[in-house]
Write a protein that holds these residues in place. Sequence first.
Motif, PDB file in Angstrom:
ATOM      1  N   LYS A  91       0.825  -1.212   0.000  1.00 21.82           N
ATOM      2  CA  LYS A  91       0.000   0.000   0.000  1.00 21.82           C
ATOM      3  C   LYS A  91       0.857   1.260   0.000  1.00 21.82           C
ATOM      4  N   ALA A  92       1.953   1.233   0.736  1.00 22.85           N
ATOM      5  CA  ALA A  92       2.776   2.432   0.886  1.00 22.85           C
ATOM      6  C   ALA A  92       3.611   2.715  -0.351  1.00 22.85           C
ATOM      7  N   LEU A  93       4.107   1.688  -1.021  1.00 24.83           N
ATOM      8  CA  LEU A  93       5.011   1.905  -2.157  1.00 24.83           C
ATOM      9  C   LEU A  93       4.375   2.749  -3.262  1.00 24.83           C
ATOM     10  N   PRO A  94       3.163   2.435  -3.745  1.00 23.73           N
ATOM     11  CA  PRO A  94       2.574   3.284  -4.791  1.00 23.73           C
ATOM     12  C   PRO A  94       2.388   4.725  -4.325  1.00 23.73           C
ATOM     13  N   ALA A  95       2.025   4.914  -3.055  1.00 26.15           N
ATOM     14  CA  ALA A  95       1.858   6.268  -2.528  1.00 26.15           C
ATOM     15  C   ALA A  95       3.182   7.012  -2.522  1.00 26.15           C
ATOM     16  N   LEU A  96       4.255   6.338  -2.132  1.00 27.77           N
ATOM     17  CA  LEU A  96       5.586   6.947  -2.134  1.00 27.77           C
ATOM     18  C   LEU A  96       6.009   7.326  -3.550  1.00 27.77           C
ATOM     19  N   LEU A  97       5.834   6.416  -4.484  1.00 27.23           N
ATOM     20  CA  LEU A  97       6.219   6.686  -5.874  1.00 27.23           C
ATOM     21  C   LEU A  97       5.460   7.875  -6.440  1.00 27.23           C
ATOM     22  N   ASP A  98       4.188   7.959  -6.113  1.00 22.05           N
ATOM     23  CA  ASP A  98       3.349   9.049  -6.618  1.00 22.05           C
ATOM     24  C   ASP A  98       3.686  10.378  -5.954  1.00 22.05           C
ATOM     25  N   GLU A  99       4.052  10.326  -4.694  1.00 19.12           N
ATOM     26  CA  GLU A  99       4.241  11.542  -3.896  1.00 19.12           C
ATOM     27  C   GLU A  99       5.406  12.388  -4.378  1.00 19.12           C
ATOM     28  N   ILE A 100       6.474  11.788  -4.803  1.00 25.11           N
ATOM     29  CA  ILE A 100       7.691  12.559  -5.074  1.00 25.11           C
ATOM     30  C   ILE A 100       7.836  12.996  -6.529  1.00 25.11           C
ATOM     31  N   VAL A 101       6.852  12.664  -7.367  1.00 30.16           N
ATOM     32  CA  VAL A 101       6.878  13.064  -8.778  1.00 30.16           C
ATOM     33  C   VAL A 101       6.053  14.325  -8.971  1.00 30.16           C
ATOM     34  N   TYR A 102       6.580  15.270  -9.721  1.00 33.22           N
ATOM     35  CA  TYR A 102       5.740  16.394 -10.141  1.00 33.22           C
ATOM     36  C   TYR A 102       5.994  16.694 -11.607  1.00 33.22           C
ATOM     37  N   ARG A 103       5.076  17.422 -12.192  1.00 31.72           N
ATOM     38  CA  ARG A 103       5.135  17.708 -13.625  1.00 31.72           C
ATOM     39  C   ARG A 103       5.661  19.112 -13.854  1.00 31.72           C
ATOM     40  N   VAL A 104       6.536  19.234 -14.838  1.00 30.76           N
ATOM     41  CA  VAL A 104       7.099  20.522 -15.233  1.00 30.76           C
ATOM     42  C   VAL A 104       6.545  20.882 -16.606  1.00 30.76           C
ATOM     43  N   ALA A 105       6.099  22.118 -16.749  1.00 32.13           N
ATOM     44  CA  ALA A 105       5.602  22.606 -18.037  1.00 32.13           C
ATOM     45  C   ALA A 105       6.376  23.857 -18.415  1.00 32.13           C
ATOM     46  N   THR A 106       7.099  23.791 -19.523  1.00 30.36           N
ATOM     47  CA  THR A 106       7.814  24.948 -20.058  1.00 30.36           C
ATOM     48  C   THR A 106       7.216  25.275 -21.417  1.00 30.36           C
ATOM     49  N   PRO A 107       7.536  26.431 -21.982  1.00 36.95           N
ATOM     50  CA  PRO A 107       7.014  26.731 -23.319  1.00 36.95           C
ATOM     51  C   PRO A 107       7.409  25.675 -24.351  1.00 36.95           C
ATOM     52  N   GLU A 108       8.496  24.964 -24.111  1.00 37.35           N
ATOM     53  CA  GLU A 108       8.985  23.994 -25.085  1.00 37.35           C
ATOM     54  C   GLU A 108       8.452  22.579 -24.872  1.00 37.35           C
ATOM     55  N   GLU A 109       8.215  22.191 -23.594  1.00 36.99           N
ATOM     56  CA  GLU A 109       7.871  20.792 -23.340  1.00 36.99           C
ATOM     57  C   GLU A 109       7.214  20.623 -21.970  1.00 36.99           C
ATOM     58  N   GLU A 110       6.638  19.430 -21.780  1.00 32.58           N
ATOM     59  CA  GLU A 110       6.125  19.017 -20.473  1.00 32.58           C
ATOM     60  C   GLU A 110       6.724  17.653 -20.145  1.00 32.58           C
TER      61      GLU A 110
END
Length: 284
Positions: free
Chosen positions: A211-230
């Motif tokens: 249960k904890a592993l998927p939550a950990l994996l999801d928690e530390i990822v974020y999305r970056v959006a620049t004019p060139e790419e995401e």
Amino acid sequence: MPETLNPPDIPALLRSDGLPQAFAALGAVLVRGPELDRAGLRQTILDGLDATPAAAQTALATHEGLKTFLEASPAYLRVKETRRDAEAPTIQERLSRLLIKALDQRPASERGELILAVLPGSTEISLLCELFRLVEGNWAADHASRPPEETYFGASTGALRDMLFARVQSAAKKGALWSQGSPTAILWFWWACGEEQRVYAFIKGAMGDAKALPALLDEIVYRVATPEEEYDVIPVRRWSKLIDFRALEQSAVNLSMNGTVRDDRKKARRFLDAFGNGKSELYR
């Protein structure tokens, strides 16, 4: 309250409900909205609340106002971030700074007494952890020995830190830490209490928990959006203070191939892509 607010009439809500109740009502709208629209709507709401005059924020520094704000905060904290600037404040920092604006208007002794009164009945501790770390920094021995008048919460600072630390320990032991609004805020508060090795061990243990592993994996990822790419990314340099990334990468590979839940496999693959981007940013 209408079913949708697009765009929300924040000034009208503030006038009729006050900031804490408006925050809760808008959070309910956020939860009901389409997932793809939530990040943009949240940004609109927070921009409106940031612009609220100081006089309208005083209700946050009351027992009921603070309680309402804390309990409504997960609706905002759980919306995944898309960031245009890696140095921009996180969502938990933005919400905590709203509290700081209100608390700044009260003497230190009253701030501490207020938090101490609200904390025992609050099921959500993420923002209090973030708030404490923002105003008190790392709780090293020399920092903890300061006289009360030099602390943000006055004579209550030590007791507040201890009570909040106990709540973190309880959440970790019961497996409830990952279901809080911002596990990130809680983990970094825990780390700032001089508990680096225990946090490291706790996260290492989470790698073997289904249960904890998927939550950990999801928690530390974020999305970056620049004019060139995401793209998805992990701030590997920062998180390496808390995480054995070699072990976590192997756990993610195993989950991506053998996980029995489709969403868990998806989180694992997203983590692996983001980890690749994060590692490359170490050398940019």
